[in-house]
Structures are given as structure tokens and as C-alpha cells.
Design an enzyme around this catalytic site. Sequence first.
Site, mmCIF file in Angstrom:
data_model
loop_
_atom_site.group_PDB
_atom_site.id
_atom_site.type_symbol
_atom_site.label_atom_id
_atom_site.label_comp_id
_atom_site.label_asym_id
_atom_site.label_seq_id
_atom_site.Cartn_x
_atom_site.Cartn_y
_atom_site.Cartn_z
ATOM 1 N N SER A 22 0.811 -1.216 0.000
ATOM 2 C CA SER A 22 0.000 0.000 0.000
ATOM 3 C C SER A 22 0.844 1.266 0.000
ATOM 4 O O SER A 22 0.317 2.362 -0.201
ATOM 5 C CB SER A 22 -0.936 0.014 1.221
ATOM 6 O OG SER A 22 -0.190 0.089 2.423
ATOM 7 N N LYS A 41 -6.366 5.093 7.932
ATOM 8 C CA LYS A 41 -5.201 5.819 7.431
ATOM 9 C C LYS A 41 -5.503 7.311 7.297
ATOM 10 O O LYS A 41 -4.698 8.161 7.703
ATOM 11 C CB LYS A 41 -4.771 5.232 6.084
ATOM 12 C CG LYS A 41 -4.159 3.847 6.200
ATOM 13 C CD LYS A 41 -3.791 3.286 4.836
ATOM 14 C CE LYS A 41 -3.126 1.923 4.975
ATOM 15 N NZ LYS A 41 -2.769 1.335 3.666
#
Length: 816
Positions: free
Chosen positions: A660, A703
Site C-alpha cells: 500500500s 489511514k
Amino acid sequence: MGFKSGNPLPAQALYRRCDPEQFAFKTTQSLEKFSKIPGQDRAVEAIHLATEIDIEGYNVFVLGRPGSGRHTFVREFLKGKAAEQPAPSDWCYVYNFDDPRQPLALKLPAGVSKEFRVDIEHAIQDAQTVIPAAFESEDFQAQQEAITDEFKDRQEKEFQVIGKEAQKRSISVIQTPAGIAFLPMQDNEVIKSDDFDKLPEDQQKQIRKDIDDLTARLQRLMRSIPKHAREMRRKIRQLEHDVASLAVTGPLDELKTKYQHIPVVVEHLERMQADIVENVGLFLGAAEGAGVPAQVKQVMHSREDSALRRYAISVLVDRSGREGAPVVFEDKPSFSELIGKIEYEAEFGTMVTSFNLIRAGALHKANGGYLVLDAAKVLAYPQAWEGLKRAIKSAELRIRSLGDDIGFVSTVSLEPQPIPLELKVVLIGERIHYYLLDRYDPEFSELFKIAADFEDQVPRSEENVEHRARLLATVIRQENLRHMDRAAVARLIEESARHAGDNERLSTDIRQASDLLREAHYWAGHNGKELIGVSDVQQAIDSQVRRASRYMDQMQTEIIRDTLVVETSGARIGQVNGLAVTQLGGFMFGRPQRITATVSLGSGDVVDIEREVDLGGPLHSKGILILTGFLKSHYVKDQPLSMSASLVFEQSYGGVDGDSASAGEMCVLASALAEVPIKQSLAVTGSVDQYGRVQAIGGVNHKIEGFFDICEKRGLSGDQGVLIPAANVKHLMLREDVIEAVDSGKFHVYPVDHVDRCLELLTGLPSGERDADGQFPEDSLNHKICARLTGLAEKRRAFAGAGLKQVDDTDAGKTS
């Protein structure tokens, strides 16, 4: 909702709300009970098939995540299924009169075993009273005396015959300590030895002959005495048998009549009656005198109890008072708890056992119904899994100890007769258990042919939302909680979508929703409310976060204090804010992670420092190789990649895995190549393929919130935000404070579909696209990258040429 890559998302795209007005109810009090699991049709169909198909091997393994309602559904479903079926048979163990080491199993109709046991106990107790009374009766005593008197009379008559014959021959019969002796007589007196020697020789011979003849007759008589005694004892035993048989015939005949519809019981009673007659001594205890020692009394009592133990009925499984087939949930599936066990007890300092100490296992209790086990627990106990498989495969239950099963114990013990096994076994476990067993145990697929796979998420449809509301109402009734208004239900639906990490789906984690409901019930009571409202649900959510967020708060504090360096303003070359997710137990949070890159002349290597020191996982290394491939194909198709770059997660002291961060790593590498600074007010997450497309990642909500928390603590400037993959927009279910900041223009969320869009947002420069000649515009970022790579390639060729010329000069000098 439409959006364009690179443009900030509106606040409405960050959270999908559940409108309370869509519900027809005002509170959950009006909702009906819901016994199903919403959205689990696939698993329900599999369990239906497993329970309805009556073929060997069609047991079921229920797999899925913990908290998905598997246990609850299986329990409710099997109870309903079992209620439609007849109760299975009772099972008992009885004494084996042919081989005591192998107790016999009796199959009785449901609910009969306890009554049968009590009837046998009463019959034995009656026998312990009736038999001694019969043996003490005048009639028995008279018959016994008649037999013994007959023996005595016969013996005396035969002795009298010998005595008369001796008298005729003037021989005296004398009893001595050594036995019977024959002595000659004369004038009614025993002839002395000296006088006997003076008798004529012929007379002496005749006397000796008479004595020898009488001695022979006496010897024959003495040899016949044991035979006559045996005959006497045989007659006495026959008398005892007749009396004992007559004494027990009454109560046992009554039992035979009562249980005549059960042939195995009648057969056992007949064998039992014959054994009582053969072992009538068990019922004839010696009288206890005042001077009898306590130990002797204990032995006598043990002898009396032995009759009860010998003829008792050991009930293994009793179905009395129960309707339908059994459903057994075994929480401790050890070998003995599954298969059964044989217990021991101390008797006179020795450990002994009997068929009365045979104990049923879970398989016995569930026989004829359903056994539900936790796969992880079964696999954790030694030999439990092997014992379970053996029982299912052989379709019989053979009770043995764990030591006997693995060959560690060689002592003689009982070997109870095996019991036929017919049931469905339901294993509940996680997917890893199912696939590991399927891969490494050849017998697993043979015995568990059905897999019921519970979904982790279900579509957020109107039907599933309504079902979830009814399920919550059912939990409220079962646990006597406060009811909720529809706004509170809507908030729980939204939290379920957030827990699923998808605004178009709902999590099947029923445990998580139920725990929130219970805590909301508490807060409603704490706040003096009769109904649970949306504020109570939110308070429960906030409370859960606060309890679990100590480590998150500590990390954020260290970032604010600049112990961990994360910049949220300004611009830097070769530095970008990546985003990572940390999970501790059931709590997940996001945090910004500084990623840096350096570039120099080299041979095309991109060094992943995390991998070099064994901190990078395989997925992270894969991401680095992919972005290397993108660099080569996107910027320098017709020349070698002549750079050496290094990438690192700064101040990272643990393992790094996942791809990611590859979008961020690509951007920071491009910044270092073009020598263009990146805005530190932005953070980026996303994986990149070899064509530069930005792909979806996990944990997008956490996030975004992790970077937002740092920005908010430092003060929102209006130019801060996060770049996310466009494919993750449907997963957004952000916190309310983030939504408010976006709505007021203080924070931004940018969806991107290509790394070029990321670079434009991070640097403020256009990325640029190749023209017809294959060149990027001069003012574009991509042009700067290409120019830098071309310059590095030229330097590399120059160095290579200079090295070659130096070698040629050296060779020429040697020649001259």
C-alpha cells in the site's frame, strides 16, 4: 456519486448515512423476533443439506470469522431440527456373566434406563432379604439336615457292618490318634504281643488274614466317604439352587413381564437369574458378632455390596424427560470427554474398576442427534482428533483410556462392548483450520464433506438492514436490555458498515454489534433514559475507542513532540508522508510514516533498505520491484536505467509488509529524480501496478483519520489532505470530525487513479503526457524525470568510455 480523479471529494462522499426514516418502526420494541442470520444463505443451505442427507461422511465444517454468529445460528438451527426427530435410545452397561472383562451394552427405549436400574436395585435388595430368609427357614434347615443325616447314617451303618464282622472274628476295633486299628481278642480281652507270638502259627495266620481283610474293607469305606460327601454337597447345592431360584423367581418374573417388549432385557434377566442361583453365596452374609474386628466387618459389607455391584445397571445415556434428538455442545473436547472413560476407585489400598465406573463421552450423549465441537479445541487435545475420526469412520464407540489408545499402558482393564454410532458432527472453526485439515489430513474430506462458509460481509441492502434491526431487537429481548429508537438502530447500521470497511456492505460480526448494544444499554441507564438513543450508541463507540487507544495516543504524542518526525507543512525533495495501519487485538488505527528516497548514478538498482535488513516482507518487496518496472517502461524505454536509488521508512523499528506504500514510494522516488519538492501537507496511500495505475488498499478510513489527527493537533491549515486510490471511495466511512473538516474546507480527500495524478497533487506541477514524438512537455514533471535519467545514462556511458580508454592506453604501453 460521480467524482473525478485528482479532485477533492465532497463531504457527502466520505460517509454513507443510514436514514432513520427508512424504518417503519419507531422503537425496536415493535420488531418481531429474528432467528436467522442475515445474508448467510450460502452457509444456511450447506447446513440444511448436511443435516438432511442421511449418507455416511456428510458431516459439516462451519467456517468463518469469530463473532459472525456461527455458534448462535448452529445452536438455534439444530435445536429446531432436533425437535422434529424422535428421541434416540438409552444405553446401559451390564455385567457380562461369560467374560467379566467385557461388559455388555444394552439398548433400551428412550427414558427406560433409569426405571430399569431402579427395578433391578429393588429386585437385588429383595433378594438380599428373601434368600437369607429362605435359607434360614425351618423347611430348608430340615431338608439340609435330612441330607446330612442321610450321609451320617450311611457312614455309621457301613462302620457298624465292619464292626460286627470284626466282632465275629474276635477282632477289636480301636480308635487311636493315628486312626482306626484292628486288634485280636481272646476271652473279650485284647491279646498282648507276647501272647500273640505264643499262638499256633496257623491261628496267627488266620488272625492276620482277618485283620488284613477288615483293613481292606475299611480302606474301601474310607475311599468312598469323599464320594458320598460330594454327593451330599451336590444335593445341598441343588437344594440351595432350588430354594434360591424359588426365592428370586417372583420378583424377576415380574420384571420379565414388565419388560417383555424388550427382548434384550428379558434375556439379561434370565441370565441374571441363573447367575444369582449359581452365586447364591453373595447373598448369604455371615452374622456380625460383637467381637468381630472392624476390618472383618468391612470385608463382610464389601461382600454384601458386591451383589449390588454385580447385578446393577450402569446407565450410560439416559433420555428420560427429553423430547427430540440431542444437541450436544462440548466445550472441553478432550479424548476422554469425547470417547468416554473408565474410572477407578480405591479398595483396600488397590485401584479397581468395574462396569459401574464406565462414563459416557460427548459422542455417547449426542448419539442419534448432533454433536457440535470447536475445531481449534479438538485439535489442541492429544489424540482427540484421531479418536473423533476413528469413531465416525467405524460408526461405533469403543471406550478406552488415552494411555491404551497410544500404547503407553499395558495393564489389564475393561473392554466394554462397542456401541453403534449414528450422529452428525458439526465442527466450527476458522478458515485456516478447514484448509489446513483439507490439505494435510487425507481422511478429513472423507468425513466432513460439507463446508458451510459464513460470509464476512453482506450487501447493505434494505432487506439486510431490516434483518439486522430485527436481530438487534432479538438480542435486546434475550438479554433484557433497553430498547432502541430507530435513530440508534441507524447509527449501529452505520458502525457495522464502518467495521466492514465498506459503505456498501455490512459486517457480519454480530458479536461486535451486540457488544456495542450492551454498552449503549449501560450508557442509556447511566444517562437516565428508558430508550437507547443515538448519543448513547456514540458514547459506547467512543468509550471502546478510548479504552483501546493508549498506544495510538502515545504514538501521536511523540509525533507532535517531534520525537517521531512527520511534517505536515512545507515541501521537501525526496520525502513524502506515507500511511500505515497498526492493529492491536481488535483495535486498528492509522499513522503517518515518513518515506524518503535518494538517487545517484548507478546500474538501475532500487535498494529497499527494509528488505536489506530483513524488515521488509515479501509483499513490500514485490511493490518495490513493480515500481522499478514502471520506472523503466514509463521513462527510459530505449536506454538502460542508469541510477542507484534507496528507499526507506524512516524511524521504523519493526517489520514492514504490504504494497500500500508503493504509490508513495513511486512519488518520493520521482521527486528525488526530478529534484522537485513534495508538499508535506499531503499524505498518500495506494499500491501501483507496472502501468502506474493506483490500486485499492485496506484500512483506508483509519489511514485518513491517522493523518487527520496529527494535522488537527497541529492546526488545520486548509491545504492538508490525503491521496487515496479512486477504487477506495466506496469504502469510505470516516469519523464525523473528519467529515466536518472536509465540509468546511479545512481538510481534503483526493481520489487518484494513476501515479501521474499523485505527482501533480504532491508537487503542484503537471505530470505531462508524451506527444506524437514520444516526448514529454518541457515544463512537465515527467520531462524533468526523463532528463535526469538521460543525464545519468550519459554519465554512465562516459565513465564506461573513460575506463575503456584507460585500459587501451595501458595495453599500448605494455606493447611498446
